[in-house]
Design a protein around this motif. Structure first.
Motif, mmCIF file in Angstrom:
data_model
loop_
_atom_site.group_PDB
_atom_site.id
_atom_site.type_symbol
_atom_site.label_atom_id
_atom_site.label_comp_id
_atom_site.label_asym_id
_atom_site.label_seq_id
_atom_site.Cartn_x
_atom_site.Cartn_y
_atom_site.Cartn_z
ATOM 1 N N PHE A 174 1.001 -0.942 -0.108
ATOM 2 C CA PHE A 174 0.014 0.026 -0.035
ATOM 3 C C PHE A 174 0.866 1.502 -0.090
ATOM 4 O O PHE A 174 2.051 1.171 -0.170
ATOM 5 C CB PHE A 174 -1.351 -0.085 1.365
ATOM 6 N N ASP A 175 -0.318 2.386 0.010
ATOM 7 C CA ASP A 175 0.989 3.533 -0.217
ATOM 8 C C ASP A 175 1.489 3.590 1.205
ATOM 9 O O ASP A 175 0.925 3.478 2.782
ATOM 10 C CB ASP A 175 0.118 5.156 -0.305
ATOM 11 N N ASN A 176 3.147 4.140 1.270
ATOM 12 C CA ASN A 176 4.089 3.814 2.936
ATOM 13 C C ASN A 176 4.154 2.857 3.295
ATOM 14 O O ASN A 176 4.545 2.453 4.945
ATOM 15 C CB ASN A 176 3.428 5.219 3.390
ATOM 16 N N ILE A 177 4.005 1.752 2.810
ATOM 17 C CA ILE A 177 3.455 0.329 3.498
ATOM 18 C C ILE A 177 4.408 -0.948 2.447
ATOM 19 O O ILE A 177 4.102 -1.108 1.784
ATOM 20 C CB ILE A 177 1.940 -0.189 3.833
ATOM 21 N N THR A 178 5.357 -1.140 3.467
ATOM 22 C CA THR A 178 6.536 -2.263 2.657
ATOM 23 C C THR A 178 6.479 -3.561 3.857
ATOM 24 O O THR A 178 6.084 -3.556 4.715
ATOM 25 C CB THR A 178 7.387 -1.689 2.272
ATOM 26 N N ILE A 179 6.128 -4.822 2.623
ATOM 27 C CA ILE A 179 6.701 -6.132 3.529
ATOM 28 C C ILE A 179 7.786 -6.528 3.099
ATOM 29 O O ILE A 179 8.169 -6.912 1.866
ATOM 30 C CB ILE A 179 5.137 -6.804 2.641
ATOM 31 N N MET A 180 8.281 -7.238 4.023
ATOM 32 C CA MET A 180 9.686 -8.037 3.607
ATOM 33 C C MET A 180 9.298 -9.529 4.045
ATOM 34 O O MET A 180 9.451 -9.466 5.246
ATOM 35 C CB MET A 180 11.401 -7.139 4.162
ATOM 36 N N PRO A 181 8.789 -10.243 2.794
ATOM 37 C CA PRO A 181 8.983 -11.877 3.803
ATOM 38 C C PRO A 181 9.795 -12.480 3.874
ATOM 39 O O PRO A 181 10.685 -12.398 2.865
ATOM 40 C CB PRO A 181 7.812 -12.520 2.661
ATOM 41 N N LEU A 182 10.602 -13.313 5.572
ATOM 42 C CA LEU A 182 11.821 -14.199 4.810
ATOM 43 C C LEU A 182 11.889 -15.152 5.199
ATOM 44 O O LEU A 182 10.275 -15.859 5.083
ATOM 45 C CB LEU A 182 12.606 -14.277 6.024
ATOM 46 N N ILE A 183 11.810 -16.241 3.814
ATOM 47 C CA ILE A 183 11.709 -17.586 3.656
ATOM 48 C C ILE A 183 12.702 -18.362 3.836
ATOM 49 O O ILE A 183 14.345 -18.159 3.249
ATOM 50 C CB ILE A 183 11.061 -17.913 2.154
ATOM 51 N N ASP A 243 8.107 -10.190 7.815
ATOM 52 C CA ASP A 243 7.087 -11.723 8.055
ATOM 53 C C ASP A 243 8.170 -12.515 7.899
ATOM 54 O O ASP A 243 8.888 -13.321 6.964
ATOM 55 C CB ASP A 243 6.174 -11.457 6.395
ATOM 56 N N ILE A 244 8.171 -13.683 9.229
ATOM 57 C CA ILE A 244 9.177 -14.593 9.543
ATOM 58 C C ILE A 244 8.331 -16.268 8.860
ATOM 59 O O ILE A 244 8.470 -16.995 9.659
ATOM 60 C CB ILE A 244 9.772 -14.204 10.278
ATOM 61 N N THR A 245 6.769 -15.779 8.750
ATOM 62 C CA THR A 245 6.520 -16.880 8.345
ATOM 63 C C THR A 245 7.251 -18.605 7.896
ATOM 64 O O THR A 245 6.908 -19.208 8.688
ATOM 65 C CB THR A 245 4.964 -17.042 7.786
ATOM 66 N N GLY A 246 7.587 -17.409 6.549
ATOM 67 C CA GLY A 246 8.317 -19.061 6.220
ATOM 68 C C GLY A 246 9.645 -19.022 6.844
ATOM 69 O O GLY A 246 10.962 -20.391 6.187
ATOM 70 N N VAL A 247 10.214 -18.946 8.222
ATOM 71 C CA VAL A 247 11.569 -19.204 8.994
ATOM 72 C C VAL A 247 11.330 -20.440 9.880
ATOM 73 O O VAL A 247 10.808 -19.968 10.986
ATOM 74 C CB VAL A 247 12.201 -18.045 9.750
ATOM 75 N N PRO A 248 11.985 -21.848 9.722
ATOM 76 C CA PRO A 248 11.753 -22.414 9.911
ATOM 77 C C PRO A 248 12.196 -22.613 11.668
ATOM 78 O O PRO A 248 11.759 -23.192 12.320
ATOM 79 C CB PRO A 248 12.753 -23.760 9.539
ATOM 80 N N VAL A 249 13.270 -21.758 11.904
ATOM 81 C CA VAL A 249 13.458 -22.060 12.944
ATOM 82 C C VAL A 249 14.711 -20.339 13.291
ATOM 83 O O VAL A 249 14.807 -20.199 12.463
ATOM 84 C CB VAL A 249 14.917 -22.594 12.972
ATOM 85 N N VAL A 250 14.117 -19.919 14.796
ATOM 86 C CA VAL A 250 14.057 -18.258 15.513
ATOM 87 C C VAL A 250 15.613 -18.443 16.078
ATOM 88 O O VAL A 250 14.341 -19.222 17.753
ATOM 89 C CB VAL A 250 13.199 -17.610 15.272
ATOM 90 N N ASP A 251 16.661 -18.812 16.129
ATOM 91 C CA ASP A 251 16.754 -18.945 17.437
ATOM 92 C C ASP A 251 17.984 -17.852 17.925
ATOM 93 O O ASP A 251 17.696 -16.747 17.618
ATOM 94 C CB ASP A 251 18.320 -19.746 17.205
ATOM 95 N N THR A 252 18.746 -17.348 18.861
ATOM 96 C CA THR A 252 19.544 -16.206 19.896
ATOM 97 C C THR A 252 20.295 -15.425 18.613
ATOM 98 O O THR A 252 19.931 -14.187 18.384
ATOM 99 C CB THR A 252 20.171 -16.236 20.600
ATOM 100 N N MET A 253 20.738 -15.893 17.337
ATOM 101 C CA MET A 253 21.272 -15.074 16.535
ATOM 102 C C MET A 253 20.281 -14.754 15.227
ATOM 103 O O MET A 253 20.229 -13.632 14.842
ATOM 104 C CB MET A 253 22.718 -16.258 16.070
#
Length: 279
Positions: free
Chosen positions: A157-166, A196-206
């Motif tokens: 949208f105007d002034n709204i962006t998304i970064m999908p991470l897979i 958007d981290i929906t497609g990130v399988p593992v979220v660790d400390t790093m």
């Protein structure tokens, strides 16, 4: 090159080729090369053995060109390097056994085998180098392509962006994410950006550290950042790791994130009903 060897090879070429083609069939079966048609396999193998034999008295320039052309075709067919290396070793063994059958004296055998080695070894080295160079180039191009696709910033949208991470986020990719975010929010004049981290399988400390860094960097250039796609298992992992996300807005789904972003920019989604028109 030893003239005796050249004469022996030329005079007995068909017998040597026949033996070699029988031997190369086993390599084709082992490496799965017979998935291609039998005729293609035979034709390519025949071209390979002819190349080896012709190579015996070619000039360096002609030798290099013919080897380059053949290896390029083999690489495009997707055939393994072992087809080349094992095939050349089989050829070397056939020449040796063939000389034994003719009861040559040991000194003559030794001299000819030394000549065979000086003939075959450069072919092996040349083909291996061609393969290595081709695969390095392919891997390099794929890496560049993956980097370009690994962290896209998409205006929705105007002034709204998304970064999908897979996929997995490593240090190199985290750096790319940071660069794309900062460049993208300025280019698109984004007021809100959603990671958007929906497609990130593992979220660790790093991974969490990299995402937090990206969110903080975006905030410093005057853009609000939301992290969306926080699944229950990821939320539990973040809590167990003791990672503090209290200063960052998080949403469990992209839809909720978009609604929040619209609200931040004084907009909202409105459902409309379309009345049925009867004629």
């Amino acid at each position: 090159m030893n003239k005796v060897l050249i004469t022996l090879i030329r005079e007995n070429q068909e017998e040597i080729v026949g033996r070699w083609l029988e031997e190369i069939k086993s390599i084709g079966h082992e490496k799965g090369l017979r998935i291609v048609s039998d005729q293609l396999f035979i034709n390519t193998s025949r071209e390979f053995i002819d190349l080896i034999i012709v190579n015996i008295d070619q000039t360096n320039e002609a030798r290099s060109k013919s080897l380059n052309d053949f290896s390029e075709r083999i690489i495009k067919l997707g055939w393994q390097l072992s087809y080349i290396t094992e095939g050349l070793q089989k050829f070397r063994a056939i020449i040796h056994n063939w000389m034994k059958e003719r009861e040559m004296d040991s000194k003559e055998q030794m001299d000819i085998m030394l000549e065979v080695n000086t003939w075959i070894d450069p072919i092996v080295n040349h083909m291996v180098n061609n393969y290595a160079g081709s695969w390095e180039h392919t891997v390099s191009m794929q890496k560049i392509a993956l980097q370009e696709l690994s962290a896209p910033l998409i205006p929705i949208f105007d002034n709204i962006t998304i970064m999908p991470l897979i996929g997995t986020i490593d240090t190199d990719r985290a750096k790319r994410i940071m660069e794309n975010l900062l460049q993208g929010v300025v280019q698109h004049r984004a007021e809100v950006v959603l990671i958007d981290i929906t497609g990130v399988p593992v979220v660790d400390t790093m991974v969490a550290h990299h995402i937090i860094q990206a969110a903080e960097a975006v905030r410093l250039v005057g853009t609000k950042c939301l992290i969306v796609g926080i699944r229950p298992e990821i939320a539990q992992t973040i809590v167990n790791l003791g990672i503090d996300l209290s200063h960052i807005i998080t949403k469990n789904s992209l839809r909720n994130g978009i609604e929040a972003a619209l609200d931040m920019t004084n907009r909202k989604l409105v459902e409309t009903k379309v009345e049925e028109i009867r004629l």
